[in-house]
Design an enzyme around this catalytic site. Structure first.
Site, PDB file in Angstrom:
ATOM      1  N   GLU A 192       0.836  -1.209   0.000  1.00 47.80           N
ATOM      2  CA  GLU A 192       0.000   0.000   0.000  1.00 47.80           C
ATOM      3  C   GLU A 192       0.870   1.257   0.000  1.00 47.80           C
ATOM      4  O   GLU A 192       0.569   2.228  -0.709  1.00 47.80           O
ATOM      5  CB  GLU A 192      -0.941  -0.011   1.207  1.00 47.80           C
ATOM      6  CG  GLU A 192      -1.996   1.058   1.171  1.00 47.80           C
ATOM      7  CD  GLU A 192      -3.012   0.889   0.051  1.00 47.80           C
ATOM      8  OE1 GLU A 192      -3.102   1.800  -0.806  1.00 47.80           O
ATOM      9  OE2 GLU A 192      -3.714  -0.122   0.027  1.00 47.80           O
ATOM     10  N   GLU A 216       1.604   6.191  -7.239  1.00 48.72           N
ATOM     11  CA  GLU A 216       0.512   7.077  -7.664  1.00 48.72           C
ATOM     12  C   GLU A 216       0.939   8.542  -7.627  1.00 48.72           C
ATOM     13  O   GLU A 216       0.667   9.298  -8.572  1.00 48.72           O
ATOM     14  CB  GLU A 216      -0.718   6.879  -6.783  1.00 48.72           C
ATOM     15  CG  GLU A 216      -1.458   5.593  -7.047  1.00 48.72           C
ATOM     16  CD  GLU A 216      -2.685   5.434  -6.173  1.00 48.72           C
ATOM     17  OE1 GLU A 216      -2.934   6.294  -5.299  1.00 48.72           O
ATOM     18  OE2 GLU A 216      -3.405   4.451  -6.367  1.00 48.72           O
TER      19      GLU A 216
END
Length: 115
Positions: free
Chosen positions: A63, A70
């Site tokens: 994560e 991102e």
């Protein structure tokens, strides 16, 4: 030594950023807390705790890496780009696979304790 200590500050800053901005990371942390409570309740063995810790670490690590990817993609490609989408999708898929693996490990450990 000061440089080494500052490195921990940067790392904690990254965790804090991810926790503040990523709903999925918050979900994983809450799930981990619930699993830890269940593990305490069911008195997991050392080996079972090791599997839980490894699975949780893999999910949280993926994560964090997904978030970094991102942010980087948004930085270098602020406009829509089909290749940028693929990069983000593949990074998100790594979290999904890690989470599925963690769920399977959890089921293997906890189902026999419930029945």
């Amino acid at each position: 030594m000061l440089k080494f200590i500052k490195g921990f500050g940067y790392a904690f800053s990254g965790v804090a950023y991810t926790f503040k901005t990523q709903l999925n990371f918050k979900f994983h942390v809450v799930a981990l807390l619930l699993i830890a409570l269940a593990g305490w309740y069911f008195k997991l063995s050392v080996n079972e705790w090791l599997w839980i810790v490894v699975a949780a670490a893999i999910v949280l690590i993926t994560e964090l890496i997904n978030t970094a990817i991102e942010v980087l993609v948004d930085l270098v490609s602020p406009d829509y780009n089909p290749k940028a989408k693929i990069i983000k999708d593949v990074a998100a898929a790594s979290v999904l696979i890690a989470a599925i693996g963690a769920v399977v490990i959890g089921l293997i450990i906890f189902i026999p304790k419930i029945y």
